[in-house]
Structure formats: structure tokens, C-alpha cells
Enzyme design. Structure first.
Site, PDB file in Angstrom:
ATOM      1  N   PRO A   1       0.794  -1.227   0.000  1.00  0.00           N
ATOM      2  CG  PRO A   1      -0.083  -1.087   2.147  1.00  0.00           C
ATOM      3  CD  PRO A   1       0.559  -2.048   1.198  1.00  0.00           C
ATOM      4  CG  ASN A   2      -0.163   4.328   1.386  1.00  0.00           C
ATOM      5  OD1 ASN A   2      -1.150   4.889   0.908  1.00  0.00           O
ATOM      6  ND2 ASN A   2      -0.192   3.751   2.574  1.00  0.00           N
TER       7      ASN A   2
ATOM      8  NE  ARG B   1       4.110   6.593   1.648  1.00  0.00           N
ATOM      9  CZ  ARG B   1       4.345   5.364   2.086  1.00  0.00           C
ATOM     10  NH1 ARG B   1       4.792   4.456   1.242  1.00  0.00           N
ATOM     11  NH2 ARG B   1       4.125   5.031   3.319  1.00  0.00           N
TER      12      ARG B   1
ATOM     13  CE1 TYR C   1       8.989   4.912   3.046  1.00  0.00           C
ATOM     14  CE2 TYR C   1       7.465   6.770   3.059  1.00  0.00           C
ATOM     15  CZ  TYR C   1       7.946   5.611   3.636  1.00  0.00           C
ATOM     16  OH  TYR C   1       7.396   5.140   4.806  1.00  0.00           O
TER      17      TYR C   1
ATOM     18  CG  ASN D   1       8.316  -2.123   0.138  1.00  0.00           C
ATOM     19  OD1 ASN D   1       7.861  -2.294   1.265  1.00  0.00           O
ATOM     20  ND2 ASN D   1       8.859  -0.986  -0.247  1.00  0.00           N
TER      21      ASN D   1
ATOM     22  CB  ALA E   1       1.730   0.176   6.316  1.00  0.00           C
TER      23      ALA E   1
ATOM     24  CD  GLU F   1      10.543  -7.709   5.397  1.00  0.00           C
ATOM     25  OE1 GLU F   1      10.728  -8.841   5.918  1.00  0.00           O
ATOM     26  OE2 GLU F   1      10.263  -6.702   6.064  1.00  0.00           O
TER      27      GLU F   1
ATOM     28  CG  HIS G   1      11.179  -2.472   4.153  1.00  0.00           C
ATOM     29  ND1 HIS G   1       9.809  -2.402   4.124  1.00  0.00           N
ATOM     30  CD2 HIS G   1      11.483  -3.657   4.730  1.00  0.00           C
ATOM     31  CE1 HIS G   1       9.312  -3.491   4.680  1.00  0.00           C
ATOM     32  NE2 HIS G   1      10.307  -4.275   5.047  1.00  0.00           N
TER      33      HIS G   1
ATOM     34  NE  ARG H   1      10.621   5.681   8.526  1.00  0.00           N
ATOM     35  CZ  ARG H   1       9.596   5.568   7.667  1.00  0.00           C
ATOM     36  NH1 ARG H   1       9.609   4.606   6.756  1.00  0.00           N
ATOM     37  NH2 ARG H   1       8.587   6.407   7.725  1.00  0.00           N
TER      38      ARG H   1
HETATM   39  C1  DQA Z   1       8.355   0.950   3.649  1.00  0.00           C
HETATM   40  C2  DQA Z   1       8.501   1.111   5.166  1.00  0.00           C
HETATM   41  C3  DQA Z   1       7.168   0.909   5.858  1.00  0.00           C
HETATM   42  O1  DQA Z   1       7.313   1.086   7.274  1.00  0.00           O
HETATM   43  C4  DQA Z   1       6.157   1.911   5.360  1.00  0.00           C
HETATM   44  O2  DQA Z   1       4.892   1.681   5.950  1.00  0.00           O
HETATM   45  C5  DQA Z   1       6.054   1.959   3.884  1.00  0.00           C
HETATM   46  C6  DQA Z   1       7.272   1.842   3.078  1.00  0.00           C
HETATM   47  C7  DQA Z   1       9.664   1.265   2.908  1.00  0.00           C
HETATM   48  O3  DQA Z   1       9.792   0.847   1.766  1.00  0.00           O
HETATM   49  O4  DQA Z   1      10.538   1.951   3.450  1.00  0.00           O
HETATM   50  O5  DQA Z   1       4.982   2.184   3.329  1.00  0.00           O
HETATM   51  O6  DQA Z   1       8.032  -0.416   3.374  1.00  0.00           O
END
Ligand code: DQA
Length: 148
Positions: free
Chosen positions: A11-12, A19, A24, A75, A78, A99, A101, A108
């Protein structure tokens, strides 16, 4: 043999580029996918891409990958920190999973330090911006090739 990998974005991540760029980066999801495609040519692998803001759709994509994929680069965004259902889907399907990120989740907020997915993944790469994806794909490809 051509290996096929599913690239899953949670998501997002469709908002990448606009964003919170300080966290990011400025690359869009399309930019990241294009870099992955370039790398896949070098690795002689085939990629399919999927992004969703919905947990169930991500789970459906993980289940479908069992049919024709050799591994998953994910990825979970959240959902990393909350989704037992995504973890269970990865575990059920049993495909090697890496995985990734963009940000270093361990530097964080404390709620980001926990990953539901990490225990069922081969490994986790975080903190290198879009390079996390490229490092992750290379690692996944090497891992799968070494286990053939
Ligand atoms: C994320 C890190 C997550 O904590 C966050 O909710 C994201 C992006 C990252 O790629 O740094 O949406 O996965």
C-alpha cells in the site's frame, strides 16, 4: 533456464515520487520497475509486477505466484508490520521470498522495527532507497539459482 519472479508492492507505494520524498526518494514506482526490468535482462530472468493497496489482493497475487514463479520480491509497506495474513500466504506458498524496504525501518519509529514477513523470508534488505529493490532481486536470483 529462465527464472520468473513476482515483484510485489504494498500500500501507498503507488504514490512514490510524491510521497514523503525525504524518506522514500524521488523515484516513481514505474522508475523502480524499469530499473528492475533492466537488471532482469542481465540476470536472465522474467518479472511480473503487482501493486495493491489491499491486503487481500496482495494475498491473491502471492497464491497465484505458486503456479508459475520461482520467487517473490516484496515490499509489503505498512502491512510488513501488521499482516499475519500476508506472512501466512508467503509461508503457505513456500516460494523463496526477499523482503525489501526503501527506508531503514530499524532506524525509524519502533512500530516499524517489527516485520511479520521477515521470519518467512530468505532475507531482508532495507535502507538503500530504490537500490534495496535491485539488491533484493540480485540476492533472490542468486539464492534461487544456488538452490536449483
Ligand atoms: C516501507 C517502510 C514501511 O514502514 C512503510 O509503511 C512503507 C514503506 C519502505 O519501503 O521503506 O509504506 O516499506
Amino acid at each position: 533456464m529462465i527464472l520468473k519472479f513476482l515483484i510485489l508492492h504494498g500500500p501507498n507505494l503507488n504514490l512514490l515520487g510524491k510521497r514523503e520524498p525525504a524518506i522514500y526518494g524521488s523515484q516513481t514506482l514505474d522508475d523502480i520497475n524499469s530499473s528492475l526490468l533492466e537488471l532482469s535482462a542481465e540476470l536472465r530472468s522474467e518479472l511480473s509486477f503487482f501493486q495493491s493497496n489491499s491486503e487481500g489482493e496482495l494475498i491473491n497475487a502471492i497464491q497465484a505466484a505458486a503456479e508459475d514463479c520461482h520467487g517473490i520480491l516484496i515490499n509489503p509497506a505498512a502491512y510488513t508490520h501488521s499482516s499475519i495474513a500476508i506472512r501466512d500466504a508467503l509461508s503457505a506458498v513456500g516460494l523463496p521470498t526477499v523482503e525489501v524496504h526503501l527506508s531503514n525501518i530499524h532506524r525509524r519509529e519502533t512500530f516499524r522495527h517489527i516485520s511479520m514477513v521477515a521470519p518467512v523470508a530468505v532475507g531482508q534488505i532495507c535502507g538503500f532507497g530504490s537500490d534495496s529493490y535491485l539488491l533484493g532481486l540480485r540476492a533472490l536470483s542468486n539464492y534461487v539459482k544456488n538452490s536449483l
